[in-house]
Design a protein around this motif. Structure first.
Motif, PDB file in Angstrom:
ATOM      1  N   HIS A  22       1.125  11.138 -11.555  1.00 15.29           N
ATOM      2  CA  HIS A  22       1.997  10.196 -10.910  1.00 15.29           C
ATOM      3  C   HIS A  22       2.478  10.183  -9.707  1.00 15.29           C
ATOM      4  CE1 HIS A  22       3.743   6.562 -12.513  1.00 15.29           C
ATOM      5  NE2 HIS A  22       4.930   7.023 -12.556  1.00 15.29           N
ATOM      6  N   ILE A  70       9.028   6.221  -7.274  1.00 20.35           N
ATOM      7  CA  ILE A  70       8.446   6.992  -8.299  1.00 20.35           C
ATOM      8  C   ILE A  70       8.173   8.718  -7.864  1.00 20.35           C
ATOM      9  CG2 ILE A  70       5.885   7.710  -9.009  1.00 20.35           C
ATOM     10  CD1 ILE A  70       5.201   4.400  -8.841  1.00 20.35           C
ATOM     11  N   GLY A  74       0.302   8.346 -15.503  1.00 22.82           N
ATOM     12  CA  GLY A  74       1.411   7.489 -15.771  1.00 22.82           C
ATOM     13  C   GLY A  74       2.716   8.378 -16.050  1.00 22.82           C
ATOM     14  N   ARG A  75       2.328   9.688 -15.749  1.00 21.32           N
ATOM     15  CA  ARG A  75       3.502  10.714 -15.552  1.00 21.32           C
ATOM     16  C   ARG A  75       3.214  11.946 -15.007  1.00 21.32           C
ATOM     17  NH1 ARG A  75       1.656  13.914 -20.113  1.00 21.32           N
ATOM     18  NH2 ARG A  75       0.048  12.787 -20.995  1.00 21.32           N
ATOM     19  N   SER A  85      -0.959   4.299 -16.803  1.00 18.79           N
ATOM     20  CA  SER A  85      -1.978   5.447 -16.839  1.00 18.79           C
ATOM     21  C   SER A  85      -3.011   4.774 -15.960  1.00 18.79           C
ATOM     22  CB  SER A  85      -2.674   5.820 -18.087  1.00 18.79           C
ATOM     23  OG  SER A  85      -3.318   4.705 -18.626  1.00 18.79           O
ATOM     24  N   ASP A 139      -1.951   4.661 -11.864  1.00 17.32           N
ATOM     25  CA  ASP A 139      -2.185   5.994 -11.015  1.00 17.32           C
ATOM     26  C   ASP A 139      -3.671   6.045 -10.405  1.00 17.32           C
ATOM     27  OD1 ASP A 139       0.343   6.797 -11.500  1.00 17.32           O
ATOM     28  OD2 ASP A 139      -0.239   8.256 -12.888  1.00 17.32           O
TER      29      ASP A 139
END
Ligand SMILES: Cc1cc2nc3c(=O)[nH]c(=O)nc-3n(C[C@H](O)[C@H](O)[C@H](O)COP(=O)(O)OP(=O)(O)OC[C@H]3O[C@@H](n4cnc5c(N)ncnc54)[C@H](O)[C@@H]3O)c2cc1C
Length: 389
Positions: free
Chosen positions: A323, A382, A318-319, A240, A243
Protein backbone atom coordinates in the motif's frame (compact mmCIF):
# COMPACT_ATOMS: atom_id res chain seq x y z
CA UNK A 1 11.31 -10.94 -1.62
CA UNK A 2 12.67 -10.54 -5.11
CA UNK A 3 15.09 -7.61 -5.36
CA UNK A 4 15.17 -7.25 -9.08
CA UNK A 5 17.50 -4.63 -10.50
CA UNK A 6 17.38 -5.51 -14.16
CA UNK A 7 14.90 -7.09 -16.51
CA UNK A 8 15.36 -10.72 -17.45
CA UNK A 9 15.41 -11.82 -21.09
CA UNK A 10 11.68 -12.46 -21.28
CA UNK A 11 10.77 -9.12 -19.67
CA UNK A 12 13.17 -7.26 -21.98
CA UNK A 13 11.56 -9.01 -24.97
CA UNK A 14 8.09 -7.87 -23.79
CA UNK A 15 9.31 -4.29 -23.37
CA UNK A 16 10.95 -4.35 -26.81
CA UNK A 17 7.85 -5.79 -28.49
CA UNK A 18 5.58 -3.20 -26.83
CA UNK A 19 8.03 -0.44 -27.76
CA UNK A 20 8.01 -1.54 -31.39
CA UNK A 21 4.19 -1.71 -31.38
CA UNK A 22 4.06 1.72 -29.72
CA UNK A 23 6.36 3.26 -32.31
CA UNK A 24 4.79 1.60 -35.37
CA UNK A 25 1.09 1.60 -34.45
CA UNK A 26 0.39 4.06 -31.61
CA UNK A 27 2.78 6.93 -32.31
CA UNK A 28 1.26 7.77 -35.73
CA UNK A 29 -2.14 8.19 -34.00
CA UNK A 30 -0.93 10.54 -31.27
CA UNK A 31 -1.02 13.89 -33.06
CA UNK A 32 -4.58 13.53 -34.39
CA UNK A 33 -5.78 12.24 -31.00
CA UNK A 34 -4.27 15.30 -29.35
CA UNK A 35 -5.57 17.81 -31.89
CA UNK A 36 -9.10 16.50 -32.24
CA UNK A 37 -9.77 14.45 -29.07
CA UNK A 38 -10.10 11.66 -31.65
CA UNK A 39 -10.53 7.99 -30.69
CA UNK A 40 -8.98 5.48 -33.12
CA UNK A 41 -11.55 2.67 -33.12
CA UNK A 42 -9.20 -0.06 -34.32
CA UNK A 43 -6.37 0.48 -31.84
CA UNK A 44 -7.63 -1.93 -29.16
CA UNK A 45 -8.25 -4.68 -31.73
CA UNK A 46 -4.66 -4.27 -32.96
CA UNK A 47 -3.40 -4.53 -29.37
CA UNK A 48 -5.36 -7.76 -28.98
CA UNK A 49 -3.78 -9.17 -32.17
CA UNK A 50 -0.37 -8.56 -30.61
CA UNK A 51 -1.38 -10.19 -27.28
CA UNK A 52 -1.43 -6.87 -25.43
CA UNK A 53 -4.96 -6.96 -24.00
CA UNK A 54 -6.00 -8.91 -20.92
CA UNK A 55 -2.32 -9.01 -20.14
CA UNK A 56 -2.71 -10.25 -16.54
CA UNK A 57 -5.62 -12.59 -17.29
CA UNK A 58 -5.32 -16.39 -17.47
CA UNK A 59 -5.08 -17.58 -21.13
CA UNK A 60 -8.16 -19.79 -20.54
CA UNK A 61 -10.24 -16.56 -20.64
CA UNK A 62 -8.27 -15.20 -23.62
CA UNK A 63 -5.61 -13.29 -21.69
CA UNK A 64 -1.83 -13.30 -21.86
CA UNK A 65 -1.14 -14.56 -18.31
CA UNK A 66 1.58 -11.99 -17.56
CA UNK A 67 2.49 -10.66 -14.13
CA UNK A 68 2.23 -6.97 -13.12
CA UNK A 69 5.84 -6.19 -13.94
CA UNK A 70 5.51 -7.46 -17.52
CA UNK A 71 2.16 -5.72 -17.89
CA UNK A 72 3.67 -2.50 -16.49
CA UNK A 73 6.44 -2.67 -19.10
CA UNK A 74 3.73 -2.45 -21.76
CA UNK A 75 2.34 0.67 -20.04
CA UNK A 76 5.85 2.15 -19.99
CA UNK A 77 6.40 1.50 -23.71
CA UNK A 78 2.95 2.83 -24.67
CA UNK A 79 3.64 5.88 -22.44
CA UNK A 80 6.71 6.66 -24.55
CA UNK A 81 4.88 6.76 -27.85
CA UNK A 82 1.27 7.69 -27.09
CA UNK A 83 0.59 8.45 -23.44
CA UNK A 84 -3.12 9.10 -24.05
CA UNK A 85 -3.52 5.58 -25.42
CA UNK A 86 -1.42 4.23 -22.54
CA UNK A 87 -3.92 5.74 -20.10
CA UNK A 88 -6.91 4.27 -21.91
CA UNK A 89 -5.12 0.93 -22.03
CA UNK A 90 -4.44 0.94 -18.27
CA UNK A 91 -8.06 1.95 -17.52
CA UNK A 92 -9.23 -1.01 -19.58
CA UNK A 93 -6.60 -3.64 -18.88
CA UNK A 94 -5.93 -3.01 -15.22
CA UNK A 95 -8.64 -0.86 -13.64
CA UNK A 96 -11.46 -2.88 -15.20
CA UNK A 97 -10.21 -6.20 -16.60
CA UNK A 98 -7.60 -7.18 -14.00
CA UNK A 99 -9.99 -6.20 -11.20
CA UNK A 100 -12.74 -8.36 -12.71
CA UNK A 101 -10.28 -11.22 -13.15
CA UNK A 102 -9.10 -11.02 -9.52
CA UNK A 103 -12.49 -10.50 -7.87
CA UNK A 104 -15.22 -11.70 -10.26
CA UNK A 105 -17.19 -14.95 -10.10
CA UNK A 106 -16.54 -17.75 -12.60
CA UNK A 107 -19.82 -16.76 -14.32
CA UNK A 108 -18.70 -13.14 -14.80
CA UNK A 109 -15.21 -14.07 -15.91
CA UNK A 110 -16.49 -16.57 -18.48
CA UNK A 111 -19.13 -14.18 -19.77
CA UNK A 112 -17.12 -10.95 -20.00
CA UNK A 113 -13.37 -11.60 -20.12
CA UNK A 114 -13.06 -13.14 -23.62
CA UNK A 115 -14.49 -10.05 -25.37
CA UNK A 116 -12.47 -7.74 -23.12
CA UNK A 117 -9.32 -9.65 -24.09
CA UNK A 118 -9.96 -9.76 -27.85
CA UNK A 119 -10.66 -6.03 -28.29
CA UNK A 120 -14.40 -6.41 -29.02
CA UNK A 121 -15.30 -4.71 -25.75
CA UNK A 122 -13.72 -1.79 -23.91
CA UNK A 123 -13.82 -1.53 -20.13
CA UNK A 124 -13.71 1.30 -17.62
CA UNK A 125 -13.82 1.85 -13.88
CA UNK A 126 -16.26 4.18 -12.10
CA UNK A 127 -15.39 5.27 -8.57
CA UNK A 128 -15.20 9.10 -8.68
CA UNK A 129 -18.41 11.16 -8.47
CA UNK A 130 -19.14 14.89 -8.75
CA UNK A 131 -19.13 15.13 -4.93
CA UNK A 132 -16.73 12.28 -4.19
CA UNK A 133 -13.10 12.63 -5.35
CA UNK A 134 -10.35 12.12 -2.77
CA UNK A 135 -13.04 11.01 -0.31
CA UNK A 136 -14.33 8.54 -2.91
CA UNK A 137 -15.75 6.01 -0.48
CA UNK A 138 -17.08 8.21 2.34
CA UNK A 139 -18.83 10.72 0.06
CA UNK A 140 -20.11 8.18 -2.50
CA UNK A 141 -23.78 8.79 -3.35
CA UNK A 142 -24.44 6.30 -6.16
CA UNK A 143 -26.93 3.85 -4.69
CA UNK A 144 -27.90 0.27 -5.50
CA UNK A 145 -31.24 -0.92 -4.13
CA UNK A 146 -32.21 -4.58 -4.26
CA UNK A 147 -35.31 -5.39 -6.32
CA UNK A 148 -35.83 -9.16 -6.57
CA UNK A 149 -33.02 -10.64 -8.64
CA UNK A 150 -31.74 -7.20 -9.65
CA UNK A 151 -30.21 -4.09 -8.14
CA UNK A 152 -31.39 -0.66 -9.26
CA UNK A 153 -28.45 1.74 -9.64
CA UNK A 154 -28.87 5.51 -9.47
CA UNK A 155 -26.09 8.10 -9.53
CA UNK A 156 -23.28 9.47 -11.64
CA UNK A 157 -19.57 8.82 -12.03
CA UNK A 158 -17.31 11.67 -13.13
CA UNK A 159 -14.03 11.80 -15.12
CA UNK A 160 -14.34 8.20 -16.27
CA UNK A 161 -11.51 7.20 -18.60
CA UNK A 162 -12.93 5.29 -21.62
CA UNK A 163 -16.45 6.33 -20.50
CA UNK A 164 -17.61 7.46 -23.99
CA UNK A 165 -16.39 4.28 -25.70
CA UNK A 166 -16.83 1.67 -22.96
CA UNK A 167 -19.01 -1.43 -23.26
CA UNK A 168 -18.66 -2.49 -19.62
CA UNK A 169 -17.95 -0.60 -16.44
CA UNK A 170 -16.85 -1.76 -13.02
CA UNK A 171 -19.01 0.54 -10.90
CA UNK A 172 -19.04 1.03 -7.14
CA UNK A 173 -22.34 1.85 -5.48
CA UNK A 174 -23.68 2.00 -1.94
CA UNK A 175 -25.96 -0.83 -0.98
CA UNK A 176 -26.07 0.74 2.51
CA UNK A 177 -26.04 4.54 2.46
CA UNK A 178 -25.60 4.74 6.23
CA UNK A 179 -22.45 2.64 6.52
CA UNK A 180 -19.85 5.39 5.88
CA UNK A 181 -16.80 4.05 4.01
CA UNK A 182 -18.38 0.60 4.03
CA UNK A 183 -21.70 -0.65 2.64
CA UNK A 184 -20.21 -0.42 -0.87
CA UNK A 185 -20.73 -3.08 -3.52
CA UNK A 186 -18.91 -3.47 -6.85
CA UNK A 187 -21.04 -4.21 -9.95
CA UNK A 188 -20.12 -5.08 -13.49
CA UNK A 189 -22.50 -2.93 -15.51
CA UNK A 190 -22.87 -3.56 -19.20
CA UNK A 191 -23.94 -0.94 -21.71
CA UNK A 192 -26.89 -3.05 -22.90
CA UNK A 193 -28.52 -2.77 -19.46
CA UNK A 194 -31.32 -0.19 -19.48
CA UNK A 195 -30.42 3.00 -17.59
CA UNK A 196 -26.74 3.37 -18.62
CA UNK A 197 -26.06 6.85 -20.02
CA UNK A 198 -23.12 9.02 -21.01
CA UNK A 199 -23.87 12.54 -19.77
CA UNK A 200 -21.03 14.35 -21.47
CA UNK A 201 -17.67 13.75 -23.09
CA UNK A 202 -15.07 15.89 -21.29
CA UNK A 203 -12.43 17.90 -23.17
CA UNK A 204 -9.05 17.87 -21.46
CA UNK A 205 -5.81 19.89 -21.54
CA UNK A 206 -3.67 16.79 -21.91
CA UNK A 207 -3.95 13.04 -22.54
CA UNK A 208 -6.33 14.18 -25.26
CA UNK A 209 -7.92 11.45 -27.34
CA UNK A 210 -8.11 9.22 -24.27
CA UNK A 211 -11.86 9.47 -23.95
CA UNK A 212 -13.26 10.80 -20.66
CA UNK A 213 -16.89 11.20 -19.65
CA UNK A 214 -19.45 11.50 -16.91
CA UNK A 215 -21.48 8.29 -16.77
CA UNK A 216 -25.02 8.46 -15.43
CA UNK A 217 -27.05 5.54 -14.13
CA UNK A 218 -30.80 6.15 -14.01
CA UNK A 219 -32.77 3.25 -12.58
CA UNK A 220 -30.18 1.00 -14.20
CA UNK A 221 -31.22 -2.64 -13.65
CA UNK A 222 -28.21 -4.83 -12.92
CA UNK A 223 -28.68 -8.58 -12.31
CA UNK A 224 -27.45 -9.77 -8.92
CA UNK A 225 -25.04 -12.15 -10.70
CA UNK A 226 -23.12 -9.03 -11.79
CA UNK A 227 -21.89 -8.25 -8.28
CA UNK A 228 -18.07 -8.40 -8.23
CA UNK A 229 -16.86 -9.84 -4.93
CA UNK A 230 -19.39 -9.87 -2.10
CA UNK A 231 -22.27 -7.51 -1.40
CA UNK A 232 -21.23 -4.76 1.03
CA UNK A 233 -17.52 -5.63 0.66
CA UNK A 234 -16.76 -3.35 -2.30
CA UNK A 235 -14.40 -1.25 -0.17
CA UNK A 236 -12.05 -4.26 -0.10
CA UNK A 237 -12.23 -4.58 -3.91
CA UNK A 238 -11.52 -0.84 -4.27
CA UNK A 239 -8.65 -0.66 -1.81
CA UNK A 240 -6.87 -3.78 -3.08
CA UNK A 241 -7.38 -2.68 -6.69
CA UNK A 242 -6.04 0.83 -6.09
CA UNK A 243 -2.57 -0.44 -5.17
CA UNK A 244 -2.21 -2.40 -8.40
CA UNK A 245 -3.74 0.51 -10.32
CA UNK A 246 -1.16 2.92 -8.86
CA UNK A 247 1.69 0.49 -9.56
CA UNK A 248 0.43 0.18 -13.16
CA UNK A 249 -0.08 3.91 -13.79
CA UNK A 250 3.41 4.83 -12.57
CA UNK A 251 5.20 3.35 -15.63
CA UNK A 252 3.29 5.76 -17.90
CA UNK A 253 5.26 8.58 -16.22
CA UNK A 254 8.46 6.60 -16.74
CA UNK A 255 7.73 6.16 -20.45
CA UNK A 256 6.90 9.84 -20.87
CA UNK A 257 10.15 10.80 -19.08
CA UNK A 258 12.16 8.50 -21.33
CA UNK A 259 10.65 10.01 -24.45
CA UNK A 260 11.13 13.56 -23.13
CA UNK A 261 14.82 12.88 -22.54
CA UNK A 262 15.18 11.28 -25.98
CA UNK A 263 13.69 14.21 -27.89
CA UNK A 264 15.61 16.70 -25.74
CA UNK A 265 18.89 14.98 -26.60
CA UNK A 266 18.01 14.99 -30.31
CA UNK A 267 16.91 18.64 -30.29
CA UNK A 268 19.89 19.88 -28.29
CA UNK A 269 22.29 18.29 -30.77
CA UNK A 270 20.73 19.88 -33.87
CA UNK A 271 19.66 23.29 -32.54
CA UNK A 272 22.45 25.83 -32.95
CA UNK A 273 22.87 29.19 -31.25
CA UNK A 274 25.98 31.36 -30.97
CA UNK A 275 27.45 29.22 -33.78
CA UNK A 276 27.33 25.97 -31.78
CA UNK A 277 24.86 23.26 -30.94
CA UNK A 278 23.07 24.10 -27.70
CA UNK A 279 24.20 20.69 -26.35
CA UNK A 280 27.69 22.20 -26.03
CA UNK A 281 26.45 24.62 -23.36
CA UNK A 282 27.03 23.38 -19.84
CA UNK A 283 23.68 24.66 -18.58
CA UNK A 284 21.91 22.49 -21.18
CA UNK A 285 24.16 19.53 -20.29
CA UNK A 286 23.22 20.00 -16.64
CA UNK A 287 19.52 19.73 -17.53
CA UNK A 288 20.11 16.58 -19.59
CA UNK A 289 22.04 14.98 -16.71
CA UNK A 290 19.25 15.84 -14.23
CA UNK A 291 16.60 14.46 -16.59
CA UNK A 292 18.54 11.22 -16.94
CA UNK A 293 18.90 10.76 -13.17
CA UNK A 294 15.20 11.56 -12.49
CA UNK A 295 14.12 9.11 -15.20
CA UNK A 296 16.43 6.30 -14.10
CA UNK A 297 15.57 6.59 -10.40
CA UNK A 298 11.84 6.55 -11.06
CA UNK A 299 12.22 3.62 -13.49
CA UNK A 300 14.17 1.57 -10.92
CA UNK A 301 11.65 2.30 -8.17
CA UNK A 302 8.62 1.63 -10.39
CA UNK A 303 10.03 -1.69 -11.65
CA UNK A 304 10.78 -2.75 -8.06
CA UNK A 305 7.23 -1.99 -6.93
CA UNK A 306 5.75 -3.73 -9.98
CA UNK A 307 7.87 -6.79 -9.15
CA UNK A 308 6.54 -6.70 -5.58
CA UNK A 309 2.97 -6.28 -6.80
CA UNK A 310 3.53 -9.33 -9.01
CA UNK A 311 4.35 -11.36 -5.91
CA UNK A 312 1.56 -9.99 -3.72
CA UNK A 313 -0.83 -12.67 -2.53
CA UNK A 314 -4.50 -12.42 -3.50
CA UNK A 315 -6.19 -9.95 -1.15
CA UNK A 316 -2.89 -8.47 0.01
CA UNK A 317 -3.46 -5.07 -1.62
CA UNK A 318 -4.93 -2.13 0.28
CA UNK A 319 -2.72 -2.45 3.36
CA UNK A 320 0.82 -2.82 4.64
CA UNK A 321 4.01 -2.59 2.62
CA UNK A 322 2.50 -2.75 -0.89
CA UNK A 323 0.00 0.00 0.00
CA UNK A 324 2.81 2.41 0.94
CA UNK A 325 5.10 1.36 -1.91
CA UNK A 326 2.50 1.69 -4.68
CA UNK A 327 1.51 5.19 -3.47
CA UNK A 328 5.19 6.15 -3.21
CA UNK A 329 6.08 4.84 -6.68
CA UNK A 330 3.23 6.58 -8.49
CA UNK A 331 3.88 9.81 -6.58
CA UNK A 332 7.61 9.80 -7.24
CA UNK A 333 7.31 8.85 -10.92
CA UNK A 334 4.72 11.58 -11.57
CA UNK A 335 6.67 14.24 -9.65
CA UNK A 336 9.93 13.34 -11.42
CA UNK A 337 8.18 13.27 -14.78
CA UNK A 338 6.89 16.80 -14.21
CA UNK A 339 10.46 17.96 -13.53
CA UNK A 340 11.73 16.17 -16.64
CA UNK A 341 8.96 17.68 -18.79
CA UNK A 342 9.64 21.17 -17.47
CA UNK A 343 13.33 20.93 -18.43
CA UNK A 344 12.38 19.39 -21.79
CA UNK A 345 10.30 22.47 -22.71
CA UNK A 346 13.08 24.77 -21.49
CA UNK A 347 15.59 22.98 -23.75
CA UNK A 348 13.18 23.28 -26.70
CA UNK A 349 12.72 27.04 -26.14
CA UNK A 350 9.83 28.55 -28.14
CA UNK A 351 9.40 25.30 -30.07
CA UNK A 352 8.33 23.59 -26.84
CA UNK A 353 5.62 26.18 -26.29
CA UNK A 354 3.91 25.55 -29.63
CA UNK A 355 0.81 23.36 -29.34
CA UNK A 356 1.56 20.85 -32.08
CA UNK A 357 5.14 20.04 -31.01
CA UNK A 358 5.61 16.64 -29.39
CA UNK A 359 7.28 18.28 -26.42
CA UNK A 360 4.18 20.42 -25.85
CA UNK A 361 1.89 17.38 -26.08
CA UNK A 362 3.96 15.63 -23.43
CA UNK A 363 4.14 18.75 -21.26
CA UNK A 364 0.34 19.20 -21.20
CA UNK A 365 -0.03 15.60 -20.13
CA UNK A 366 1.83 14.83 -16.99
CA UNK A 367 -0.11 16.95 -14.48
CA UNK A 368 -2.89 14.36 -14.63
CA UNK A 369 -0.56 11.75 -13.18
CA UNK A 370 -0.31 13.85 -10.00
CA UNK A 371 -4.14 13.86 -9.79
CA UNK A 372 -5.65 10.60 -11.08
CA UNK A 373 -5.67 7.40 -8.98
CA UNK A 374 -5.35 9.53 -5.84
CA UNK A 375 -3.66 12.95 -5.81
CA UNK A 376 -0.10 13.61 -4.61
CA UNK A 377 -1.62 14.81 -1.31
CA UNK A 378 -3.61 11.59 -0.87
CA UNK A 379 -0.52 9.53 -1.73
CA UNK A 380 1.40 11.42 1.00
CA UNK A 381 -1.41 10.70 3.48
CA UNK A 382 -1.15 6.97 2.69
CA UNK A 383 2.65 6.92 2.97
CA UNK A 384 2.81 8.90 6.21
CA UNK A 385 -0.06 6.93 7.80
CA UNK A 386 1.79 3.71 6.97
CA UNK A 387 5.08 5.00 8.37
CA UNK A 388 3.52 6.28 11.57
CA UNK A 389 1.43 3.18 12.25
C1 LIG B 1 -8.49 12.78 -16.94
C2 LIG B 1 -8.98 12.08 -15.71
C3 LIG B 1 -9.25 10.71 -15.77
C4 LIG B 1 -9.77 10.06 -14.64
N1 LIG B 1 -10.13 8.73 -14.76
C5 LIG B 1 -10.86 8.16 -13.75
C6 LIG B 1 -11.45 6.87 -13.93
O1 LIG B 1 -11.26 6.21 -14.95
N2 LIG B 1 -12.23 6.38 -12.92
C7 LIG B 1 -12.46 7.08 -11.76
O2 LIG B 1 -13.17 6.59 -10.90
N3 LIG B 1 -11.90 8.30 -11.56
C8 LIG B 1 -11.12 8.87 -12.53
N4 LIG B 1 -10.57 10.12 -12.36
C9 LIG B 1 -10.81 10.83 -11.10
C10 LIG B 1 -9.59 11.02 -10.23
O3 LIG B 1 -9.26 9.83 -9.58
C11 LIG B 1 -9.92 12.19 -9.26
O4 LIG B 1 -9.91 13.37 -10.03
C12 LIG B 1 -8.97 12.27 -8.10
O5 LIG B 1 -9.12 11.18 -7.23
C13 LIG B 1 -9.15 13.57 -7.29
O6 LIG B 1 -10.48 13.85 -7.00
P1 LIG B 1 -11.07 15.31 -7.33
O7 LIG B 1 -10.72 15.63 -8.73
O8 LIG B 1 -12.52 15.30 -6.96
O9 LIG B 1 -10.28 16.32 -6.39
P2 LIG B 1 -10.62 16.66 -4.87
O10 LIG B 1 -10.73 15.44 -4.04
O11 LIG B 1 -11.74 17.63 -4.81
O12 LIG B 1 -9.28 17.41 -4.43
C14 LIG B 1 -9.01 18.78 -4.70
C15 LIG B 1 -7.68 19.12 -4.00
O13 LIG B 1 -7.81 18.93 -2.58
C16 LIG B 1 -6.79 18.07 -2.11
N5 LIG B 1 -7.28 17.27 -0.99
C17 LIG B 1 -8.43 16.54 -0.90
N6 LIG B 1 -8.49 15.93 0.30
C18 LIG B 1 -7.36 16.26 0.97
C19 LIG B 1 -6.82 15.95 2.27
N7 LIG B 1 -7.47 15.14 3.11
N8 LIG B 1 -5.63 16.50 2.61
C20 LIG B 1 -4.97 17.30 1.77
N9 LIG B 1 -5.41 17.65 0.55
C21 LIG B 1 -6.58 17.12 0.15
C22 LIG B 1 -6.47 17.17 -3.32
O14 LIG B 1 -5.21 16.56 -3.19
C23 LIG B 1 -6.54 18.20 -4.44
O15 LIG B 1 -5.33 18.91 -4.48
C24 LIG B 1 -9.98 10.77 -13.44
C25 LIG B 1 -9.64 12.14 -13.37
C26 LIG B 1 -9.17 12.79 -14.49
C27 LIG B 1 -8.87 14.27 -14.39
Amino acid sequence: MNHQFSLNEEQQAILDAADQFGRDVLYPLAEKMDNEEWWPEEAFKKMAEFGMLGTTVDPKYGGAGLDYLSSGLIAQAFGRWNHAMALSWVAHDNLCVDNLYRNGSEYLKTKYLPNLCNGEHIGCLGITEPGAGSDALGSMRTSAVKDGDHYILNGSKLYITNGPVADVALVYAKTDLNAGNKGITAFLVDKTMPGWGTAQKLIKMGFRGSQTAELVFENCRVPKENIVGDEGRGHIVVMSGLDFERAMIAPISVGMSERALEISLEFSKVREQFGKSISSFQMIQSKLADMYVWTETSKTFVHKVLAEASQAEKGQGGRGHIHIQAAAAVMYAANMCNKVLDEMVQIHGGNGYIWESESNRLYRGNKLLEIGAGTTEVRKLIISAGLLR
